[in-house]
Motif scaffolding. Structure first.
Motif, PDB file in Angstrom:
ATOM      1  N   LEU A  94       0.843  -1.185   0.000  1.00 48.23           N
ATOM      2  CA  LEU A  94       0.000   0.000   0.000  1.00 48.23           C
ATOM      3  C   LEU A  94       0.881   1.238   0.000  1.00 48.23           C
ATOM      4  O   LEU A  94       1.889   1.294   0.716  1.00 48.23           O
ATOM      5  CB  LEU A  94      -0.915   0.030   1.219  1.00 48.23           C
ATOM      6  CG  LEU A  94      -2.250  -0.712   1.147  1.00 48.23           C
ATOM      7  CD1 LEU A  94      -3.006  -0.527   2.458  1.00 48.23           C
ATOM      8  CD2 LEU A  94      -3.103  -0.230  -0.025  1.00 48.23           C
ATOM      9  N   VAL A  95       0.497   2.238  -0.759  1.00 48.93           N
ATOM     10  CA  VAL A  95       1.236   3.496  -0.850  1.00 48.93           C
ATOM     11  C   VAL A  95       0.306   4.639  -0.463  1.00 48.93           C
ATOM     12  O   VAL A  95      -0.780   4.786  -1.040  1.00 48.93           O
ATOM     13  CB  VAL A  95       1.758   3.735  -2.277  1.00 48.93           C
ATOM     14  CG1 VAL A  95       2.601   5.003  -2.329  1.00 48.93           C
ATOM     15  CG2 VAL A  95       2.560   2.537  -2.777  1.00 48.93           C
ATOM     16  N   ALA A  96       0.700   5.426   0.527  1.00 51.53           N
ATOM     17  CA  ALA A  96      -0.044   6.629   0.898  1.00 51.53           C
ATOM     18  C   ALA A  96       0.451   7.786   0.044  1.00 51.53           C
ATOM     19  O   ALA A  96       1.650   8.067   0.008  1.00 51.53           O
ATOM     20  CB  ALA A  96       0.143   6.941   2.375  1.00 51.53           C
ATOM     21  N   GLU A  97      -0.480   8.458  -0.643  1.00 52.12           N
ATOM     22  CA  GLU A  97      -0.133   9.555  -1.543  1.00 52.12           C
ATOM     23  C   GLU A  97      -0.869  10.822  -1.103  1.00 52.12           C
ATOM     24  O   GLU A  97      -2.105  10.812  -0.980  1.00 52.12           O
ATOM     25  CB  GLU A  97      -0.537   9.223  -2.976  1.00 52.12           C
ATOM     26  CG  GLU A  97       0.159   7.990  -3.536  1.00 52.12           C
ATOM     27  CD  GLU A  97      -0.509   7.508  -4.801  1.00 52.12           C
ATOM     28  OE1 GLU A  97      -0.201   8.052  -5.872  1.00 52.12           O
ATOM     29  OE2 GLU A  97      -1.353   6.596  -4.700  1.00 52.12           O
ATOM     30  N   GLY A  98      -0.118  11.890  -0.885  1.00 51.25           N
ATOM     31  CA  GLY A  98      -0.775  13.118  -0.489  1.00 51.25           C
ATOM     32  C   GLY A  98       0.188  14.263  -0.295  1.00 51.25           C
ATOM     33  O   GLY A  98       1.401  14.080  -0.174  1.00 51.25           O
TER      34      GLY A  98
END
Length: 475
Positions: A94-98
């Motif tokens: 999972l990759v958190a993008e923000g």
């Protein structure tokens, strides 16, 4: 593999006239200090730090440099500002993008100047406000599926999985999703566990890890200023690491005085919490060291009154000698202005040379004449404690001629010994594996960096937000 950047042909440095007005340019670099007992120089004060944001360069056919016997591959590209990663039980990532923040008022001339210069070191891509899932269906090291797991989040950063509960630290709240192994998309909107401080949000990133037994979660909350220039009222519940009851959301300050705890992890085989932190600025190119440290329950780590234990910061008024006396010196200096944003402990599968220690992702400096950081380093451990100088593990982001091709953020070590690195300038995820490991990564077609595509992004970040450390921030 070809990546490209839209920023080209410029190197951003604070004008010499500004530095002279500040009372003279900074002294020559005395070198970076590493380890548990760094030699700290005298503070240097000025109107502005000596600022250099490296010109952005293309990867072309190049890739980051890794040690002999290892291979690095881009397993995901065209992301929207990847920050932290989480390896799920089935090997999915999972990759958190923000991209958060942007609410800090600019009340001083230096805020405007520094913000303009810093913005040149960030991607033009708008933050995704989402979680992206990477799936390697046949285990050959090629993550052929890249899908959106959850969207409409608010600058997600920290990630943690406890049994069937997936926790995400948005910039304003800790939330929870239901998760079943193999799931490729969230089954519904997240449940809010507890709000997190988000007023002003000078340091917006909210780091996250779960305790060893999963009953408690730990969230890092950065300060609302470099050194209390917005007043102490703005710092309520800031520069802290919270311990949060996973069931009820009840929380307490587990540790205080940690200026910007950007990544958290639990040391394997223990229940000991560790953090990397970004320290304060405007005291010279070699102050104050960013650090890696264990976090003591109830511990105070100096900010804002002192740094590295009892070194008093004269800028903070009124002083607090009693609190300074209790300040804990960190375990390990990474050197000043390295901007660590990622940390994870290694395991034996990574390889003998890197089996015992921690990997740290260094986002890189903006507030010194000669850029530092811009790489992933390995900190060797002995008897459970850091020991020895850092070893370059993933480098080449900063070129010999002072340009930068990328900026590392989160670092995650997989059970099978791969090291996963998020790069929020290239908007890619890199995977480092041993050449003699069973699964060999396969080169993925790498389109040009999204900051150079026709998606409407301009050469200035679309939301005109400052980097996550605001003025104080190479972060």
């Amino acid at each position: 593999m070809k990546f490209a950047h839209k920023y080209a042909g410029m190197r951003y440095v604070a004008p010499l006239s500004v530095l002279l007005l500040a009372g003279g340019a900074y002294a020559a670099d005395s070198g970076q200090q590493y380890g548990p007992n760094p030699e700290l120089p005298e503070p240097q004060r000025g109107l502005l730090p000596n600022m250099t944001v490296p010109e952005q360069a293309q990867w072309g056919d190049m890739k980051p440099t890794v040690p002999d016997g290892y291979t690095i591959t881009a397993i995901a590209t065209d992301l929207k500002v990847p920050r932290q990663t989480l390896v799920l039980p089935n090997g999915d990532i999972l990759v958190a993008e923000g991209k958060g923040g942007g609410n800090a008022p600019k009340s001083r001339p230096k805020d405007f100047i520094a913000g303009l210069i810093q913005s040149q070191g960030t991607t033009a891509v708008k933050g995704g406000d989402r979680l992206t899932l990477l799936h390697d269906g046949d285990g050959d090291g090629t993550f052929e599926e890249q899908t959106v797991f959850a969207e409409d989040l608010n600058a997600p950063y920290g990630l943690a999985l406890v049994d069937d509960d997936l926790y995400v630290a948005n910039q304003d709240a800790l939330v929870r999703f239901d998760y079943q192994e193999g799931q490729t998309q969230a089954s519904g909107p997240p449940e809010v566990i507890t709000p997190l401080p988000s007023r002003i949000n000078h340091h917006w990133t909210k780091s996250l890890t779960a305790g060893a037994d999963g009953d408690y979660l730990y969230v890092g909350i950065g300060s609302n200023s470099n050194i209390t220039e917005r007043g102490m009222a703005a710092e309520v519940d800031r520069a802290e690491i919270w311990e949060i009851d996973a069931e009820t959301g009840a929380h307490r300050a587990y540790a205080t005085g940690v200026r910007n705890p950007t990544a958290l992890t639990i040391q394997p085989g223990t229940d000991e919490l560790w953090a990397v932190a970004n320290e304060r600025d405007e005291l010279g190119p070699n102050l104050v060291p960013d650090y890696l440290t264990s976090i003591q329950d109830g511990g105070f780590y100096g900010w804002p009154y002192s740094y590295w234990g009892q070194h008093v910061d004269p800028r903070v008024k009124p002083e607090n000698p009693e609190l300074v006396e209790s300040a804990i010196a960190p375990d390990y200096s990474l050197g000043a202005h390295r901007a660590p944003l990622g940390v994870d402990f290694s395991n034996a599968a990574v390889g003998e040379q890197f089996a015992n220690g921690a990997f740290v992702g260094e986002h890189g400096s903006w507030n010194r004449a000669d850029p530092v950081g811009y790489k992933v380093v390995f900190i060797p451990f002995e008897d459970g404690q850091p020991a020895g100088d850092p070893v370059d593990f993933v480098s080449g982001f900063l070129t010999d001629d002072g340009k930068t091709r990328g900026r590392p953020v989160g670092v995650t070590v997989t059970p099978d010994g791969a090291v996963i690195v998020a790069d929020d300038m290239t908007n890619a995820i890199w995977r480092v594996t041993r050449d003699d490991a069973n699964a060999q990564p396969t080169e993925r077609d790498a389109p040009e960096d999204e900051s150079a595509t026709s998606n409407g992004a301009s050469t200035t970040p679309e939301d005109e937000q400052m980097p996550e450390d605001g003025y104080a921030g190479d972060r």
